[in-house]
Design a protein around this motif. Structure first.
Motif, short mmCIF file in Angstrom:
data_model
loop_
_atom_site.label_atom_id
_atom_site.label_comp_id
_atom_site.label_asym_id
_atom_site.label_seq_id
_atom_site.Cartn_x
_atom_site.Cartn_y
_atom_site.Cartn_z
N ALA A 93 -25.78 34.73 -35.17
CA ALA A 93 -25.31 35.91 -35.24
C ALA A 93 -24.00 36.06 -36.31
CB ALA A 93 -24.83 36.45 -33.79
N ARG A 94 -23.11 35.14 -36.31
CA ARG A 94 -22.01 35.14 -37.32
C ARG A 94 -22.44 35.05 -38.70
NH1 ARG A 94 -16.89 33.04 -37.50
NH2 ARG A 94 -16.36 33.97 -35.43
N ASN A 98 -25.56 36.10 -39.80
CA ASN A 98 -26.04 37.37 -40.19
C ASN A 98 -24.95 38.46 -40.52
OD1 ASN A 98 -28.86 37.49 -40.75
ND2 ASN A 98 -29.14 37.04 -38.68
N GLU A 99 -23.98 38.27 -39.84
CA GLU A 99 -22.63 39.12 -40.08
C GLU A 99 -22.09 38.97 -41.36
OE1 GLU A 99 -18.07 39.73 -38.32
OE2 GLU A 99 -19.61 38.79 -37.00
N ILE A 100 -22.05 37.94 -42.09
CA ILE A 100 -21.47 37.40 -43.25
C ILE A 100 -22.59 37.73 -44.17
CG2 ILE A 100 -20.50 35.68 -44.57
CD1 ILE A 100 -19.37 34.73 -41.88
N GLN A 110 -16.56 29.11 -42.40
CA GLN A 110 -16.76 30.41 -41.99
C GLN A 110 -16.87 30.35 -40.61
OE1 GLN A 110 -16.20 32.56 -44.49
NE2 GLN A 110 -16.42 30.56 -45.51
N GLU A 166 -30.95 40.67 -29.86
CA GLU A 166 -30.03 39.69 -29.99
C GLU A 166 -30.59 38.45 -30.27
OE1 GLU A 166 -26.67 40.06 -29.73
OE2 GLU A 166 -26.69 42.23 -28.70
N GLN A 190 -25.26 39.25 -44.34
CA GLN A 190 -26.06 40.88 -44.51
C GLN A 190 -25.37 41.64 -45.36
OE1 GLN A 190 -28.18 42.72 -41.55
NE2 GLN A 190 -29.01 40.78 -40.60
N ALA A 191 -23.78 41.41 -45.19
CA ALA A 191 -22.98 42.07 -46.27
C ALA A 191 -23.04 41.71 -47.61
CB ALA A 191 -21.49 41.70 -45.55
N ARG A 235 -24.67 32.28 -31.33
CA ARG A 235 -23.55 32.81 -31.92
C ARG A 235 -23.59 32.51 -33.42
NH1 ARG A 235 -18.28 31.20 -28.50
NH2 ARG A 235 -17.14 32.67 -29.86
#
Length: 322
Positions: free
Chosen positions: A208-209, A211-213, A92, A164, A215-216, A205
């Protein structure tokens, strides 16, 4: 993060390392190099029978550590869950940063929980990023209004989300000692301004990436620690990444600032050790007791649930195929 779920710095053996910690299995064609709290390192042997200096076999055991002790009761399948989760995350994150993985073709005795990796010069800094206020960061904030020297707004509480991710590095303390927070200036002094800036950027980063993945898929990654090696002056992601041992995982649907959050990580083990049920006094200096079967089963279940939620795959131990 001295208090957060963090692995040993096992991605490359220390200079002059000798075997340490729990006994590691003997593997044909490999020389045992080093054992950390939860990982064993081996060097593949060349045709002359000498250890190679460019590759390492990184084996994740089922050992679990807490409060700087390696507990004497392993968590079944933990090493395999963490290995497979890291491999999934490396994919990922491949567009953000290269990683150290060379092959998953490993000896049968460690199949599913080992990877062959490049041997790297490891960055002498614990690269930590926080997306939420908790743990040691919360204690520092309550005392000084800062986290790793960064001044934060008033009124934050346990579980507050930052706008952030924050880069909150720490020292790499010798095993058995606590890591200590570092300022960014200290990181620059340790590795130079260029590597420091890249480490800060990549660490935040990655979180952040993550959590983007995550949390979905119903998981919050509150904070994480990552390990970087240096190769040709470039940073390479090493060790493990975004696992329940290197990060705090919270159920997204239960996030509620103002109190400690339920977790998918080994915080559950820490909570039991500190409870009356364990009968253990952290201040005694004595080793913690063995984990009872129900705590082991619930801990394993938390790790497996995190893996299955994130990857969408059903966990079936590959070791069971041997």
């Amino acid at each position: 993060m001295a208090d957060a779920p963090t692995p040993s710095s096992d991605a490359s053996a220390p200079s002059g390392a000798v075997p340490a910690g729990p006994a590691a299995p003997v593997l044909d064609g490999y020389a045992h190099v080093y054992s950390g709290k939860v990982r064993d390192l081996y060097a593949p042997l060349d045709d002359a029978g000498a250890p190679r200096d460019d590759l390492l076999l990184l084996v994740a055991s089922d050992r679990i550590s807490a409060f700087d002790f390696v507990l004497d009761t392993p968590v079944p399948d933990k090493g395999e869950v963490l290995t497979r989760m890291s491999l999934w995350w490396f994919e990922q994150l491949a567009d953000l940063v290269p990683n150290h993985v060379v092959s998953t073709d490993v000896p049968d005795a460690v199949r599913g929980r080992a990877v062959l990796v490049r041997r790297l010069e490891m960055l002498p800094v614990e690269c930590v990023a926080r997306a939420y206020l908790t743990g040691g960061g919360l204690r520092e904030y309550r005392a000084d209004g800062t986290v790793s020297g960064l001044t934060l707004p008033e009124g934050l509480t346990d579980g507050s989300r930052f706008p952030e991710p924050l880069f909150t590095p720490s020292t790499k303390a010798p095993e058995g000692q606590h890591d200590e927070p570092m300022s960014y200036a200290e990181v620059e002094a340790a590795v130079g301004p260029s590597l420091a800036a890249r480490a800060r950027d990549l660490t935040t980063r990655i979180l952040a990436r993550g959590n983007e993945i995550a949390q979905a898929r119903g998981i919050i990654v509150a904070d994480t620690k990552v390990e970087f090696g240096v190769e040709a002056d470039e940073l390479v992601l090493a060790d493990e990444v975004l696992t329940p041992d290197s990060s705090r995982f919270w159920p997204a649907d239960q996030w509620e600032p103002g109190h400690p959050q339920p977790s998918f990580d080994k915080e559950f083990v820490r909570e039991w050790l500190l409870s009356r049920a364990s009968g253990w006094d952290k201040a005694s200096g004595e080793a913690p007791p063995s984990l009872p079967d129900d705590v082991l089963e619930r801990t394993r279940a938390k790790y497996v649930e995190a893996y299955e939620r994130l990857t969408g795959e059903t966990f079936r131990p590959r070791g069971a195929d041997r």
